[in-house]
Design a protein around this motif. Structure first.
Motif, PDB file in Angstrom:
ATOM      1  N   GLY A   2      -3.997  16.262   2.651  1.00  0.00           N
ATOM      2  CA  GLY A   2      -3.226  15.167   3.201  1.00  0.00           C
ATOM      3  C   GLY A   2      -3.355  13.926   2.348  1.00  0.00           C
ATOM      4  N   SER A   3      -2.637  12.900   2.771  1.00  0.00           N
ATOM      5  CA  SER A   3      -2.675  11.657   2.013  1.00  0.00           C
ATOM      6  C   SER A   3      -3.693  10.702   2.617  1.00  0.00           C
ATOM      7  CB  SER A   3      -1.300  10.995   1.992  1.00  0.00           C
ATOM      8  OG  SER A   3      -0.900  10.662   3.307  1.00  0.00           O
ATOM      9  N   ALA A   4      -4.237   9.823   1.784  1.00  0.00           N
ATOM     10  CA  ALA A   4      -5.190   8.805   2.228  1.00  0.00           C
ATOM     11  C   ALA A   4      -4.920   7.546   1.426  1.00  0.00           C
ATOM     12  CB  ALA A   4      -6.616   9.288   2.017  1.00  0.00           C
ATOM     13  N   ARG A   5      -5.388   6.436   1.923  1.00  0.00           N
ATOM     14  CA  ARG A   5      -5.153   5.164   1.250  1.00  0.00           C
ATOM     15  C   ARG A   5      -6.478   4.465   0.962  1.00  0.00           C
ATOM     16  NH1 ARG A   5      -0.586   5.844   4.347  1.00  0.00           N
ATOM     17  NH2 ARG A   5       1.395   5.299   3.355  1.00  0.00           N
ATOM     18  N   LEU A   6      -6.465   3.691  -0.103  1.00  0.00           N
ATOM     19  CA  LEU A   6      -7.641   2.931  -0.502  1.00  0.00           C
ATOM     20  C   LEU A   6      -7.200   1.557  -0.958  1.00  0.00           C
ATOM     21  CD1 LEU A   6     -10.722   2.791  -1.310  1.00  0.00           C
ATOM     22  CD2 LEU A   6      -9.990   3.512  -3.585  1.00  0.00           C
ATOM     23  N   GLY A   7      -7.918   0.525  -0.571  1.00  0.00           N
ATOM     24  CA  GLY A   7      -7.623  -0.826  -1.021  1.00  0.00           C
ATOM     25  C   GLY A   7      -8.873  -1.505  -1.542  1.00  0.00           C
ATOM     26  N   MET A  24      -8.170   1.873 -15.088  1.00  0.00           N
ATOM     27  CA  MET A  24      -6.737   1.909 -14.827  1.00  0.00           C
ATOM     28  C   MET A  24      -6.200   3.331 -14.925  1.00  0.00           C
ATOM     29  SD  MET A  24      -5.232  -1.597 -16.576  1.00  0.00           S
ATOM     30  CE  MET A  24      -6.426  -1.842 -17.897  1.00  0.00           C
ATOM     31  N   GLU A  25      -6.667   4.073 -15.920  1.00  0.00           N
ATOM     32  CA  GLU A  25      -6.216   5.458 -16.069  1.00  0.00           C
ATOM     33  C   GLU A  25      -6.622   6.290 -14.865  1.00  0.00           C
ATOM     34  OE1 GLU A  25      -7.939   6.631 -19.767  1.00  0.00           O
ATOM     35  OE2 GLU A  25      -6.191   5.987 -20.942  1.00  0.00           O
ATOM     36  N   PHE A  26      -7.843   6.074 -14.372  1.00  0.00           N
ATOM     37  CA  PHE A  26      -8.311   6.810 -13.194  1.00  0.00           C
ATOM     38  C   PHE A  26      -7.451   6.491 -11.976  1.00  0.00           C
ATOM     39  CE2 PHE A  26     -10.767   6.596  -9.249  1.00  0.00           C
ATOM     40  CZ  PHE A  26     -11.095   7.940  -9.089  1.00  0.00           C
ATOM     41  N   MET A  27      -7.170   5.194 -11.765  1.00  0.00           N
ATOM     42  CA  MET A  27      -6.383   4.796 -10.600  1.00  0.00           C
ATOM     43  C   MET A  27      -4.967   5.371 -10.665  1.00  0.00           C
ATOM     44  SD  MET A  27      -8.278   2.856  -8.585  1.00  0.00           S
ATOM     45  CE  MET A  27      -7.183   1.795  -7.625  1.00  0.00           C
ATOM     46  N   GLU A  28      -4.381   5.361 -11.855  1.00  0.00           N
ATOM     47  CA  GLU A  28      -3.022   5.880 -11.995  1.00  0.00           C
ATOM     48  C   GLU A  28      -2.950   7.383 -11.726  1.00  0.00           C
ATOM     49  OE1 GLU A  28      -2.379   3.120 -15.771  1.00  0.00           O
ATOM     50  OE2 GLU A  28      -0.660   4.429 -15.427  1.00  0.00           O
ATOM     51  N   LYS A  29      -3.986   8.112 -12.145  1.00  0.00           N
ATOM     52  CA  LYS A  29      -3.997   9.564 -11.953  1.00  0.00           C
ATOM     53  C   LYS A  29      -4.376   9.947 -10.524  1.00  0.00           C
ATOM     54  CE  LYS A  29      -5.159  10.600 -16.775  1.00  0.00           C
ATOM     55  NZ  LYS A  29      -6.211  11.128 -17.690  1.00  0.00           N
ATOM     56  N   ALA A  30      -5.257   9.158  -9.940  1.00  0.00           N
ATOM     57  CA  ALA A  30      -5.790   9.510  -8.621  1.00  0.00           C
ATOM     58  C   ALA A  30      -4.810   9.240  -7.492  1.00  0.00           C
ATOM     59  CB  ALA A  30      -7.094   8.758  -8.363  1.00  0.00           C
ATOM     60  N   PHE A  31      -3.886   8.299  -7.718  1.00  0.00           N
ATOM     61  CA  PHE A  31      -3.009   7.903  -6.630  1.00  0.00           C
ATOM     62  C   PHE A  31      -1.549   8.220  -6.935  1.00  0.00           C
ATOM     63  CE2 PHE A  31      -6.775   5.254  -6.168  1.00  0.00           C
ATOM     64  CZ  PHE A  31      -7.086   5.505  -4.833  1.00  0.00           C
ATOM     65  N   HIS A  32      -0.907   8.792  -5.956  1.00  0.00           N
ATOM     66  CA  HIS A  32       0.513   9.089  -6.064  1.00  0.00           C
ATOM     67  C   HIS A  32       1.316   7.799  -6.163  1.00  0.00           C
ATOM     68  CE1 HIS A  32       4.379  10.384  -3.856  1.00  0.00           C
ATOM     69  NE2 HIS A  32       4.515  10.646  -5.127  1.00  0.00           N
ATOM     70  N   GLN A  33       0.877   6.781  -5.412  1.00  0.00           N
ATOM     71  CA  GLN A  33       1.500   5.462  -5.459  1.00  0.00           C
ATOM     72  C   GLN A  33       0.401   4.412  -5.560  1.00  0.00           C
ATOM     73  OE1 GLN A  33       3.686   5.698  -1.753  1.00  0.00           O
ATOM     74  NE2 GLN A  33       5.610   5.969  -2.846  1.00  0.00           N
ATOM     75  N   LEU A  34       0.626   3.435  -6.445  1.00  0.00           N
ATOM     76  CA  LEU A  34      -0.358   2.370  -6.632  1.00  0.00           C
ATOM     77  C   LEU A  34       0.365   1.034  -6.628  1.00  0.00           C
ATOM     78  CD1 LEU A  34      -3.311   1.588  -7.258  1.00  0.00           C
ATOM     79  CD2 LEU A  34      -2.752   1.767  -9.694  1.00  0.00           C
ATOM     80  N   ARG A  60      -2.227   5.105  -2.634  1.00  0.00           N
ATOM     81  CA  ARG A  60      -2.013   6.241  -1.750  1.00  0.00           C
ATOM     82  C   ARG A  60      -2.416   7.489  -2.505  1.00  0.00           C
ATOM     83  NH1 ARG A  60       3.705   8.870   0.101  1.00  0.00           N
ATOM     84  NH2 ARG A  60       2.895  10.359   1.619  1.00  0.00           N
ATOM     85  N   HIS A  61      -3.383   8.232  -1.973  1.00  0.00           N
ATOM     86  CA  HIS A  61      -3.948   9.387  -2.665  1.00  0.00           C
ATOM     87  C   HIS A  61      -2.886  10.444  -2.911  1.00  0.00           C
ATOM     88  CE1 HIS A  61      -6.575  12.735  -3.685  1.00  0.00           C
ATOM     89  NE2 HIS A  61      -7.574  11.869  -3.785  1.00  0.00           N
ATOM     90  N   ALA A  62      -2.909  11.001  -4.130  1.00  0.00           N
ATOM     91  CA  ALA A  62      -1.923  12.024  -4.499  1.00  0.00           C
ATOM     92  C   ALA A  62      -2.158  13.314  -3.727  1.00  0.00           C
ATOM     93  CB  ALA A  62      -2.001  12.297  -5.989  1.00  0.00           C
ATOM     94  N   LEU A  71       3.987   3.275  -9.931  1.00  0.00           N
ATOM     95  CA  LEU A  71       3.190   2.068 -10.099  1.00  0.00           C
ATOM     96  C   LEU A  71       4.060   0.853  -9.809  1.00  0.00           C
ATOM     97  CD1 LEU A  71       0.587   0.633 -11.099  1.00  0.00           C
ATOM     98  CD2 LEU A  71       1.476   0.860 -13.429  1.00  0.00           C
ATOM     99  N   TYR A  72       3.592  -0.017  -8.937  1.00  0.00           N
ATOM    100  CA  TYR A  72       4.322  -1.225  -8.563  1.00  0.00           C
ATOM    101  C   TYR A  72       3.401  -2.434  -8.699  1.00  0.00           C
ATOM    102  CZ  TYR A  72       7.212   2.332  -6.275  1.00  0.00           C
ATOM    103  OH  TYR A  72       7.978   3.433  -6.020  1.00  0.00           O
ATOM    104  N   SER A  73       4.001  -3.566  -9.010  1.00  0.00           N
ATOM    105  CA  SER A  73       3.189  -4.776  -9.133  1.00  0.00           C
ATOM    106  C   SER A  73       3.951  -5.981  -8.610  1.00  0.00           C
ATOM    107  CB  SER A  73       2.802  -5.027 -10.596  1.00  0.00           C
ATOM    108  OG  SER A  73       3.924  -5.511 -11.321  1.00  0.00           O
ATOM    109  N   THR A  74       3.215  -7.063  -8.398  1.00  0.00           N
ATOM    110  CA  THR A  74       3.828  -8.355  -8.121  1.00  0.00           C
ATOM    111  C   THR A  74       3.702  -9.216  -9.368  1.00  0.00           C
ATOM    112  OG1 THR A  74       1.816  -9.529  -7.416  1.00  0.00           O
ATOM    113  CG2 THR A  74       2.965  -8.195  -5.760  1.00  0.00           C
ATOM    114  N   ARG A  75       4.327 -10.343  -9.342  1.00  0.00           N
ATOM    115  CA  ARG A  75       4.121 -11.340 -10.384  1.00  0.00           C
ATOM    116  C   ARG A  75       2.736 -11.948 -10.219  1.00  0.00           C
ATOM    117  NH1 ARG A  75       7.733 -16.482  -9.955  1.00  0.00           N
ATOM    118  NH2 ARG A  75       6.025 -17.317 -11.151  1.00  0.00           N
TER     119      ARG A  75
END
Length: 296
Positions: A2-7, A24-34, A60-62, A71-75
């Motif tokens: 299942g999916s899980a979230r981390l902040g 950064m590489e770990f976070m991008e690979k570990a999460f389906h959405q960041l 959001r865990h992959a 990958l999404y960001s704000t200004r």
């Protein structure tokens, strides 16, 4: 699975410096959405007593079968204390990516910014236009700190000014470029939003015509003269007993000249009127609202 979230809340350097690439590489690979939201320390800060720029990472865990990662960001968000209650509800995210050279996650907040960057990235970095060892060169100096404006001058006033060799005859062009709001915006996209490193300067995409534009030579000269006109020299007594003279520049007073520089540079990158207007007015509320005094 299942999916899980981390902040997590981390220093903004965690998503803006090459040394943090493994994280950064770990976070991008570990999460389906960041989702990465970015926050300034001036004029207001997220936490009382925490005097640093911060980023909030929500992932959001992959799932096991998830092949795509988003990958999404704000200004880089600045705000006044009066806006604290609406700070998070007003956040705007945009699709982002990680810079291949600086490895920073771009701090996009709108599709205008991503479109603007795509145009810029059609050009080679400034490093490709620097003089070779056997060619004639000159030296200019960019300031390595600050929040609201970038400075680049022809002399080294302190250790905060870093040397940059440039082609002879292109000094004022590069001074104009690094002093522009276009560079300021790009620097905020991929830096820790306080320090200016050599990579931050050398990786800036530069249209070749910018380095030979006679109008930018004129504007660069005018800007240097205006900076000196508005500068204040102060005497500082250090704890060691040494007495030093420090030059304090008020760059915000030269914003009109910087705007002319940006209008001229925008033509070389084929920026639209909307994109040029976006750059000229970028962060103007805070840059010109009494906070735009860069001192050295």
């Amino acid at each position: 699975m299942g999916s899980a979230r981390l902040g997590v809340i981390v220093p903004i350097s965690s998503v803006s410096t090459p040394r943090m690439t493994p994280m950064m590489e770990f976070m991008e690979k570990a999460f389906h959405q960041l989702w990465v939201s970015n926050f300034a320390v001036r004029p207001a800060k997220l936490f009382t007593g925490v005097d640093m720029n911060l980023s909030i990472l929500i992932g959001r865990h992959a799932r096991m079968d998830a092949s795509a990662h988003y990958l999404y960001s704000t200004r880089y968000n600045r705000w006044n204390e009066s806006a604290r209650d609406s700070l998070f509800s007003a956040l705007s995210y945009a699709p982002s990516l990680r810079h291949p050279a600086t490895h920073a996650i771009f701090k996009f907040g709108s599709t205008v910014e991503s479109a603007l960057l795509k145009k810029m990235q059609m050009q080679k970095p400034l490093s490709f236009s620097l003089p070779t060892k056997n060619s004639h060169s000159a030296k200019i100096y960019y300031h390595s700190g600050g929040r609201y404006f970038r400075k680049c001058i022809e002399q080294k006033l302190s250790n905060e000014y870093k040397e940059l060799p440039v082609r002879l005859g292109a000094e004022k062009n590069v001074i104009s470029l690094i002093s522009s709001t276009l560079y300021y915006w790009y620097w905020l996209l991929e830096s820790d939003c306080y320090h200016v490193t050599k990579t931050d300067v050398l990786e800036f995409p530069v249209h070749p015509a910018v380095l030979s534009d006679s109008k930018l030579i004129e504007l660069g000269s005018n800007l240097l003269a205006d900076l000196e006109k508005n500068a204040v020299v102060r005497t500082r007594h250090r704890k060691s007993g040494e007495v030093v003279q420090e030059v304090n520049y008020y760059v915000g007073k030269s914003k009109g000249l910087i705007d002319l520089i940006d209008v001229n540079i925008a033509k070389h990158y084929a920026l639209t009127d909307e994109e040029t207007d976006f750059i000229i007015n970028y962060d103007i509320k805070y840059r010109m609202g009494g906070a735009g005094e860069e001192e050295e």
